[in-house]
Design a protein around this motif. Structure first.
Motif, PDB file in Angstrom:
ATOM      1  N   THR A  95      33.399  -1.736  -6.962  1.00  0.00           N
ATOM      2  CA  THR A  95      34.433  -1.285  -7.906  1.00  0.00           C
ATOM      3  C   THR A  95      33.803  -0.809  -9.211  1.00  0.00           C
ATOM      4  OG1 THR A  95      35.994  -2.891  -6.981  1.00  0.00           O
ATOM      5  CG2 THR A  95      36.540  -1.965  -9.124  1.00  0.00           C
ATOM      6  N   THR A  96      32.824  -1.563  -9.708  1.00  0.00           N
ATOM      7  CA  THR A  96      32.172  -1.185 -10.971  1.00  0.00           C
ATOM      8  C   THR A  96      31.333   0.085 -10.824  1.00  0.00           C
ATOM      9  OG1 THR A  96      30.257  -2.601 -10.513  1.00  0.00           O
ATOM     10  CG2 THR A  96      32.073  -3.570 -11.767  1.00  0.00           C
ATOM     11  N   PHE A  98      31.820   2.696  -8.467  1.00  0.00           N
ATOM     12  CA  PHE A  98      32.521   3.920  -8.069  1.00  0.00           C
ATOM     13  C   PHE A  98      33.745   4.266  -8.915  1.00  0.00           C
ATOM     14  CE2 PHE A  98      30.257   2.736  -4.138  1.00  0.00           C
ATOM     15  CZ  PHE A  98      29.574   3.930  -3.912  1.00  0.00           C
ATOM     16  N   PHE A  99      34.120   3.400  -9.853  1.00  0.00           N
ATOM     17  CA  PHE A  99      35.291   3.697 -10.681  1.00  0.00           C
ATOM     18  C   PHE A  99      34.920   3.727 -12.157  1.00  0.00           C
ATOM     19  CE2 PHE A  99      37.028   2.027  -6.737  1.00  0.00           C
ATOM     20  CZ  PHE A  99      38.075   2.895  -6.475  1.00  0.00           C
ATOM     21  N   SER A 100      35.773   4.345 -12.938  1.00  0.00           N
ATOM     22  CA  SER A 100      35.521   4.464 -14.373  1.00  0.00           C
ATOM     23  C   SER A 100      35.657   3.103 -15.055  1.00  0.00           C
ATOM     24  CB  SER A 100      36.517   5.447 -15.002  1.00  0.00           C
ATOM     25  OG  SER A 100      37.841   4.915 -14.946  1.00  0.00           O
ATOM     26  N   GLU A 101      35.126   3.049 -16.269  1.00  0.00           N
ATOM     27  CA  GLU A 101      35.173   1.788 -17.033  1.00  0.00           C
ATOM     28  C   GLU A 101      36.614   1.326 -17.251  1.00  0.00           C
ATOM     29  OE1 GLU A 101      34.279   0.769 -21.604  1.00  0.00           O
ATOM     30  OE2 GLU A 101      32.506   1.388 -20.469  1.00  0.00           O
ATOM     31  N   LYS A 102      37.503   2.269 -17.546  1.00  0.00           N
ATOM     32  CA  LYS A 102      38.909   1.926 -17.777  1.00  0.00           C
ATOM     33  C   LYS A 102      39.547   1.323 -16.537  1.00  0.00           C
ATOM     34  CE  LYS A 102      43.312   3.945 -19.290  1.00  0.00           C
ATOM     35  NZ  LYS A 102      44.005   5.187 -19.732  1.00  0.00           N
ATOM     36  N   VAL A 103      39.301   1.951 -15.384  1.00  0.00           N
ATOM     37  CA  VAL A 103      39.876   1.449 -14.126  1.00  0.00           C
ATOM     38  C   VAL A 103      39.315   0.068 -13.803  1.00  0.00           C
ATOM     39  CG1 VAL A 103      39.991   1.807 -11.627  1.00  0.00           C
ATOM     40  CG2 VAL A 103      40.316   3.742 -13.189  1.00  0.00           C
ATOM     41  N   VAL A 104      38.018  -0.105 -14.019  1.00  0.00           N
ATOM     42  CA  VAL A 104      37.373  -1.397 -13.735  1.00  0.00           C
ATOM     43  C   VAL A 104      37.997  -2.500 -14.577  1.00  0.00           C
ATOM     44  CG1 VAL A 104      35.224  -2.708 -13.929  1.00  0.00           C
ATOM     45  CG2 VAL A 104      35.187  -0.404 -12.979  1.00  0.00           C
ATOM     46  N   VAL A 107      41.503  -3.305 -13.204  1.00  0.00           N
ATOM     47  CA  VAL A 107      41.431  -4.075 -11.950  1.00  0.00           C
ATOM     48  C   VAL A 107      40.936  -5.490 -12.233  1.00  0.00           C
ATOM     49  CG1 VAL A 107      40.342  -4.236  -9.687  1.00  0.00           C
ATOM     50  CG2 VAL A 107      41.062  -2.006 -10.569  1.00  0.00           C
ATOM     51  N   LYS A 162      25.968  -3.323 -14.512  1.00  0.00           N
ATOM     52  CA  LYS A 162      26.924  -3.427 -13.411  1.00  0.00           C
ATOM     53  C   LYS A 162      26.721  -4.666 -12.544  1.00  0.00           C
ATOM     54  CE  LYS A 162      27.690   1.557 -13.266  1.00  0.00           C
ATOM     55  NZ  LYS A 162      28.909   1.447 -14.074  1.00  0.00           N
ATOM     56  N   SER A 166      29.368  -7.691 -12.273  1.00  0.00           N
ATOM     57  CA  SER A 166      29.909  -8.039 -10.950  1.00  0.00           C
ATOM     58  C   SER A 166      29.739  -9.528 -10.671  1.00  0.00           C
ATOM     59  CB  SER A 166      29.212  -7.217  -9.862  1.00  0.00           C
ATOM     60  OG  SER A 166      29.367  -5.839 -10.100  1.00  0.00           O
TER      61      SER A 166
END
Length: 200
Positions: A95-96, A98-104, A107, A162, A166
């Motif tokens: 998740t960290t 493949f996704f942007s900082e905001k999305v992470v 989530v 990252k 995680s």
């Protein structure tokens, strides 16, 4: 005896061991040191009575916290649970990555809030049981992992690393999960123990 029983009920005691132990102590003390006026005697003992109400609850708090930590450790030493720990780490790591900082961060917040809400949900019991020391202590203990919200500014900085983020995410999530799992199991045990108090 009936007056004392009613008095302790009004002070928040329920029909449990603590109440009977306190009644026995107060009766013996009154017989030895009372002046024949039970009302005055109880007025003089109000502070002691209030302190006793929370004495066992504090003991249960420490006991439950230790058992919850054992549940947390089991996710790293129990062969059946290690796979869950590894899976969570890789899921959070992907998740960290493949996704942007905001999305992470979104989530991350949703995952922790969801598991915390589940833990609080597991504490819900019938009103006849909510005043028991064991249930009050259990409800208080399950709130402990929520203190991580105070470190939210730290999380954003950790996102630059990252793997570290995680690992941290997995540790916090497993901590909350282990507390919730223990709470559910313990609550079921206590409900079975005190089911005679529940009104049909």
């Amino acid at each position: 005896m009936a007056f004392l029983d009613s008095f302790l009920d009004r002070k928040g005691y329920t029909n449990n061991e603590t109440k009977f132990e306190l009644m026995d102590h107060l009766i013996c003390d009154f017989e030895e040191n009372g002046n024949g006026n039970l009302s005055q005697f109880l007025s003089n003992k109000l502070y002691f009575i209030e302190q006793q109400k929370f004495k066992k609850e504090k003991i249960f708090n420490r006991l439950y916290f230790k058992e919850m930590l054992k549940e947390f450790v089991s996710f790293f030493i129990d062969f059946k649970k290690i796979s869950i720990t590894i899976l969570l780490f890789f899921l959070f790591y992907l998740t960290t990555v493949f996704f942007s900082e905001k999305v992470v961060l979104i989530v991350f917040a949703i995952s922790l809030v969801s598991i915390q809400l589940y833990g609080l949900y597991t504490c819900f019991v019938e009103k006849e049981l909510r005043k028991l020391e064991e249930f009050r202590a259990l409800a208080a203990a399950v709130y402990l992992p929520s203190i991580v919200v105070h470190f939210f500014p730290f999380f954003k900085g950790l996102l630059n690393y990252k793997i570290a983020f995680s690992i941290f995410w997995a540790l916090v999530f497993i901590l909350m999960l282990s507390f919730s799992v223990y709470t559910k199991r313990k609550k079921d045990e206590l409900v079975d123990k005190y089911k005679y108090l529940i009104k049909k």
